[in-house]
Design an enzyme around this catalytic site. Sequence first.
Site, PDB file in Angstrom:
ATOM      1  N   HIS A 158       0.833  -1.222   0.000  1.00 49.58           N
ATOM      2  CA  HIS A 158       0.000   0.000   0.000  1.00 49.58           C
ATOM      3  C   HIS A 158       0.859   1.260   0.000  1.00 49.58           C
ATOM      4  O   HIS A 158       0.450   2.300   0.525  1.00 49.58           O
ATOM      5  CB  HIS A 158      -0.944   0.047   1.214  1.00 49.58           C
ATOM      6  CG  HIS A 158      -1.675  -1.234   1.466  1.00 49.58           C
ATOM      7  ND1 HIS A 158      -2.878  -1.542   0.869  1.00 49.58           N
ATOM      8  CD2 HIS A 158      -1.359  -2.312   2.229  1.00 49.58           C
ATOM      9  CE1 HIS A 158      -3.281  -2.734   1.265  1.00 49.58           C
ATOM     10  NE2 HIS A 158      -2.366  -3.235   2.087  1.00 49.58           N
ATOM     11  N   SER A 279      16.222  20.321 -17.161  1.00 48.70           N
ATOM     12  CA  SER A 279      15.041  21.113 -17.486  1.00 48.70           C
ATOM     13  C   SER A 279      15.494  22.361 -18.242  1.00 48.70           C
ATOM     14  O   SER A 279      16.596  22.857 -18.017  1.00 48.70           O
ATOM     15  CB  SER A 279      14.335  21.518 -16.193  1.00 48.70           C
ATOM     16  OG  SER A 279      13.603  22.703 -16.385  1.00 48.70           O
ATOM     17  N   LYS A 285      17.049  20.570 -11.919  1.00 51.30           N
ATOM     18  CA  LYS A 285      16.336  19.345 -12.273  1.00 51.30           C
ATOM     19  C   LYS A 285      17.208  18.286 -12.923  1.00 51.30           C
ATOM     20  O   LYS A 285      18.104  18.573 -13.694  1.00 51.30           O
ATOM     21  CB  LYS A 285      15.178  19.662 -13.245  1.00 51.30           C
ATOM     22  CG  LYS A 285      14.034  20.421 -12.639  1.00 51.30           C
ATOM     23  CD  LYS A 285      13.264  19.683 -11.563  1.00 51.30           C
ATOM     24  CE  LYS A 285      12.373  18.611 -12.105  1.00 51.30           C
ATOM     25  NZ  LYS A 285      11.269  19.149 -12.890  1.00 51.30           N
ATOM     26  N   GLU A 292      10.344   7.401 -17.592  1.00 48.19           N
ATOM     27  CA  GLU A 292       8.978   7.899 -17.831  1.00 48.19           C
ATOM     28  C   GLU A 292       8.499   7.511 -19.222  1.00 48.19           C
ATOM     29  O   GLU A 292       7.332   7.148 -19.423  1.00 48.19           O
ATOM     30  CB  GLU A 292       8.925   9.421 -17.662  1.00 48.19           C
ATOM     31  CG  GLU A 292       9.084   9.861 -16.220  1.00 48.19           C
ATOM     32  CD  GLU A 292       9.243  11.373 -16.104  1.00 48.19           C
ATOM     33  OE1 GLU A 292       8.375  12.110 -16.595  1.00 48.19           O
ATOM     34  OE2 GLU A 292      10.244  11.816 -15.523  1.00 48.19           O
TER      35      GLU A 292
END
Length: 462
Positions: A158, A279, A285, A292
């Site tokens: 969970h 970025s 970043k 992804e």
Amino acid sequence: MSAEKMWAGRAQQETAQIADDFNSSIRFDQRMYRQDITGSMAHASMLAGCGIITKEDAEQIIDGLSGILADLDAGTLQIDPAAEDIHMFVEQVLTERIGEAGKRLHTARSRNDQVALDLRLYLRDVIGEIIGLVKELVRVLTDRAEEQKATIMPGYTHMQRAQPITFGHQLMAYSMMLLRDIGRLQDTRKRMDVSPIGCCALAGTTYPTDRRSEAKSLGFSQIALNSLDGVSDRDFCVEFLSACSLLMMHLSRLSEELILWSSWEFKFIELSDSFTTGSSIMPQKKNPDMAELCRGKTGRVYGDLMALLTVLKGIPLAYNKDMQEDKEAVFDACDTVIMCLRVFAPMLESMKVLPDRMLAAAQRGFINATDLADYLTKKGVPFRSAYKISGQLVARCIAEDTVLEKLPLSVFREYSEVFAEDVFTEIALETCVARRISEGGTSVGSVETQVASVREALNGIQ
Ligand code: ARG
């Protein structure tokens, strides 16, 4: 390429340009030119072997086809985008080059069995390539797992810290999944090992062909025993797409974990600069774009599977042009899966593991509470009572902003007389991990066993 259609004769009028463009598949089926030519060479040999065409014609055809193959490989022969499909293109160039003999190649054959053959030959090769890439990924995962077999991290259920495990154990879970993916791809390839060539348009042929020798020369061990099925079967494409979907699902779950683990909130790992991006606006970043994209592209592959299932569900026997839609779905999945696998293995290989961060996370979250209950149970306290005491001690720690292993023995003894000094070693995270020696458990020895068995399995995979 001459403007006259192969099937000119029946029609009174030319097809409209827009209809030709709509109908044409050469844009995407040109990638099967090698398989198409290999199939045609085997067909010409079979025709000559059965006395359906002369040996001289077969030789000319085979020579002509090898020339076309060499020229296409070398890029000296351009694919004509105006050709309807790769089958028409090759036959037309052959006829232009060798004349009359070229026109005999398509005897006792149809594009319906030809395309079914080409696609099987193509997928047979691609499945081999994908299996090789998955093997490499499993090798990397397993090597990294072995290296991290004693690195303690929280195991989650969970998304809540549950019990201590090792990072090696977590990585080995993915090795197991990917081994099953290899098994599914192998099964697909095995069931695909059936030659459709010679089924012709749908009903077989009146020529005295030898389907079995043609199949054998193309490396098939069986032939389709029903010609209608032979030309209509695309189960193998669906099986392939389904195996790819599961494989992508596994890559996507691992991607999701890599993305989470490399966030500042976790910082369990750091992906290398070679497999992350920056970025354009935020200088701090380091984005896990590759992971992804693998997660995102999973949706594409599911889409390919769904598209083909939907195309097939309503079409009557035998061939229908709807089936031309099979190839774009299959090719898209091939390209996507191959690209993801190529990037995944080096991304994992170059990943930096941050064991201190993993241990720090494991030390918070009371993930040794089960072991505390087990400690009491082993000293004779019934499990339900032990569970309750353990829960009460967790609540006390939360109230006092501390952790179980930091409570003094006197506090433990307020809850049960059976607590003794040994409780501290028993609930140490290292002990919790070391004790889980059940087969498949998280102990170092168990992870070593998993590593050994996966390596053995890898050695046995062709
Ligand atoms: N380009 C076609 C396909 O991909 C080849 C088979 C064409 N057969 C036919 N009867 N029109 O399915």
